[in-house]
Enzyme design. Structure first.
Site, PDB file in Angstrom:
ATOM      1  N   LYS A  77       0.847  -1.200   0.000  1.00 37.04           N
ATOM      2  CA  LYS A  77       0.000   0.000   0.000  1.00 37.04           C
ATOM      3  C   LYS A  77       0.884   1.252   0.000  1.00 37.04           C
ATOM      4  CE  LYS A  77      -3.821   1.927   2.820  1.00 37.04           C
ATOM      5  NZ  LYS A  77      -4.632   1.714   4.038  1.00 37.04           N
ATOM      6  N   SER A 152      -9.630   1.530   3.381  1.00 39.30           N
ATOM      7  CA  SER A 152      -8.876   2.359   2.471  1.00 39.30           C
ATOM      8  C   SER A 152      -7.854   1.593   1.628  1.00 39.30           C
ATOM      9  CB  SER A 152      -8.131   3.437   3.267  1.00 39.30           C
ATOM     10  OG  SER A 152      -7.184   2.825   4.133  1.00 39.30           O
ATOM     11  N   SER A 176      -9.466  -0.945   7.505  1.00 37.58           N
ATOM     12  CA  SER A 176      -8.991  -0.798   6.127  1.00 37.58           C
ATOM     13  C   SER A 176      -8.345  -2.012   5.504  1.00 37.58           C
ATOM     14  CB  SER A 176      -8.008   0.365   6.029  1.00 37.58           C
ATOM     15  OG  SER A 176      -8.730   1.553   5.956  1.00 37.58           O
TER      16      SER A 176
HETATM   17  N1  GLN Z   1     -12.953   3.413   6.969  1.00 38.46           N
HETATM   18  C1  GLN Z   1     -12.202   3.804   8.111  1.00 38.46           C
HETATM   19  C2  GLN Z   1     -11.863   5.280   8.034  1.00 38.46           C
HETATM   20  O1  GLN Z   1     -12.203   5.868   7.071  1.00 38.46           O
HETATM   21  C3  GLN Z   1     -10.986   2.966   8.247  1.00 38.46           C
HETATM   22  C4  GLN Z   1      -9.735   3.537   7.711  1.00 38.46           C
HETATM   23  C5  GLN Z   1      -8.520   2.718   7.976  1.00 38.46           C
HETATM   24  O2  GLN Z   1      -8.574   1.663   8.616  1.00 38.46           O
HETATM   25  N2  GLN Z   1      -7.394   3.240   7.561  1.00 38.46           N
HETATM   26  O3  GLN Z   1     -11.294   5.831   8.914  1.00 38.46           O
END
Ligand code: GLN
Length: 474
Positions: A77, A152, A176
């Site tokens: 990532k 994400s 994420s």
């Molecule tokens: N969807 C969650 C957020 O927007 C998780 C993000 C993540 O785990 N980086 O914060």
């Protein structure tokens, strides 16, 4: 023809000389080129990956013993530092930035002879649930290109889902890794907070962030975890506990004590087909001899607000370093004083969602509102930790859905950030309390999309979590 099943089988084929690392890398480069519309990769390190594969093939033929990740093709990532490679967190503010060192997790993969094939698209600074907040554009779900892959770490999930690499890394601050794994029909593991060093992981919310793994098999995830985990002098929050040989401890037919939370399975936002899929699975586990019991839980509606208060607060502080002076983008505007330079740089460089979160975080930390929001959210976090400690005295695992719904249509939730946040209801808990959790593919919805099952274990009990996951997935 190359067909990937697992690291163990790949290694067996290399050893019997029916396959080479070069052939494997060439296969993935062809796959990546054939599916550009998925937009999973930001950069593909084609020449480098091939050169490394050639070198590994040569060493192996000379009889040099193979590293534990010899020739394993991995995507990372775009929040993980890899020395001399671009690193942007899918943000305009880091455009042009090159890593000057590698994350500890990456160093450990490379030391075991992994081949990093490229970096993967994601939501900007890992903020989002759909991978629609990237400066490089959205990522598509390979099973249905009109749908999102989740976020994400959407690019990391799709890269494994679509067979563009063997395994990949993501980061999980509130789901994420698990949620995109769920949306894409693969495995996503978030280890215990502090299991893997965060050194070289771009910070979103430091008391939540953890590097996670996407794979198609439990043994692959276990092996990567085993290699990346453990003490690191560059991260003061990483655990010094010994790292078990997870990948060698997977088999066993234990009967476990499993809890499910009444409020979680009866929540109005939960898709009825997912609810019944999970209930059926719980029944099946009971029939196999596991103890499966409901537990009363009353905190579910507090956890998403607590998560968004605490993570935006931490993000507003973490992201203050992107000011146009130290990294990446700086406004081209001339004749600005320092404050104006900061303002313009940040206004130009950050996307909408990141700005929203910096403002939210700054607000909840402001003197007048600190107690009303930040302190209260910390209290909720404390209550949750206590509740989990209590539950893990009587149970090995808590089973929940990973997401209340299957993959959304692209654009479906972009106009309604609150609805988007609320869909994180089942994943943020593990990050609030620091527990490890995994999403394992469970079934297919009548809309054709996959959905998974989430298993959460006590802190640092990845051994049981992975052993049970192996039972569930084999
Ligand atoms: N969807 C969650 C957020 O927007 C998780 C993000 C993540 O785990 N980086 O914060």
């Amino acid at each position: 023809m190359f067909h990937y099943t697992s690291i163990a089988e790949y290694h067996a084929r290399l050893q019997e000389a029916s396959l080479t690392c070069v052939q494997a890398v060439e296969h993935y480069l062809t796959q990546i080129r054939s599916k550009p519309q998925l937009n999973a990769f930001i950069d593909v390190y084609a020449d480098e990956a091939l050169a490394k594969a050639r070198e590994l093939d040569r060493q192996r033929l000379e009889g040099t013993p193979m590293g534990r990740l010899h020739g394993v093709v991995i995507g990372i990532k775009d929040v993980l530092a890899y020395k001399d490679h671009a690193l942007t967190a899918a943000s305009g503010i880091l455009k042009g930035f090159t890593s000057v060192y590698s994350a500890t997790a990456i160093e450990r993969l490379l030391a075991e002879e992994a081949i990093i094939i490229g970096n993967l698209n994601c939501d900007e600074f890992a903020m989002g649930s759909t991978n629609e907040n990237s400066v490089y554009g959205k990522v598509l779900n390979a099973l249905d290109e009109s749908r999102v892959p989740g976020g994400s770490s959407g690019g990391s999930a799709v890269a494994v889902q679509a067979g563009l690499c063997m395994v990949s890394l993501g980061s999980d601050t509130g789901g994420s890794v698990r949620q995109p794994a769920d949306f894409c029909g693969i495995i996503g593991l978030k280890p215990t907070y502090g299991r893997i060093s965060r050194y070289g992981l771009i910070a979103y919310a430091s008391s939540f962030d953890q590097i996670g793994i996407f794979s198609t098999t439990v043994p692959d995830a276990a092996l990567l975890l085993e290699i990346m985990s453990g003490a690191d002098e560059f991260d003061s929050t990483v655990s010094h506990r010994e790292v078990p040989a997870y990948s060698k401890l997977l088999n066993g037919g234990e009967k476990y004590r499993i809890a499910w939370l009444d409020q979680a399975l009866e929540h109005p936002s939960l898709d009825p087909e997912i609810a019944s899929g999970i209930k059926q699975k719980l029944e099946a586990l009971k029939a196999e001899g596991h103890t499966v019991q409901p537990e009363k839980f009353e905190l579910l509606d507090y956890i998403v607000p607590a998560y968004y208060v605490l993570t935006t607060a931490e993000a507003s502080s973490n992201l203050s370093r992107y000011d146009g002076i130290k990294f990446g983008h700086r406004t081209a505007a001339k004749d600005t004083d320092l404050t104006e330079l900061y303002k313009r740089t940040r206004s130009e460089g950050f996307g909408k969602e990141v700005k929203r979160r910096i403002m939210l975080g700054t607000f909840v930390l402001s003197a007048g509102y600190y107690d009303a929001y930040f302190t209260r959210a910390q209290q909720v976090r404390q209550l949750l930790c206590r509740k989990m400690d209590e539950l893990f005295k009587s149970y090995d695992f808590i089973i929940m859905p990973t997401s209340p719904v299957t993959a959304f249509k692209a654009g479906e939730k972009t106009g309604d950030p609150i609805a988007m946040y609320l869909a994180d209801i089942y994943t943020v808990m593990a990050n609030l309390v620091g527990c490890p959790a995994i999403s394992i593919p469970l079934s297919t919805h009548s809309n054709g999309m996959p959905f998974g099952l989430q298993v959460m274990a006590n802190r640092f009990d990845e051994v049981s979590l992975l052993r049970f996951s192996q039972q569930l997935h084999s």
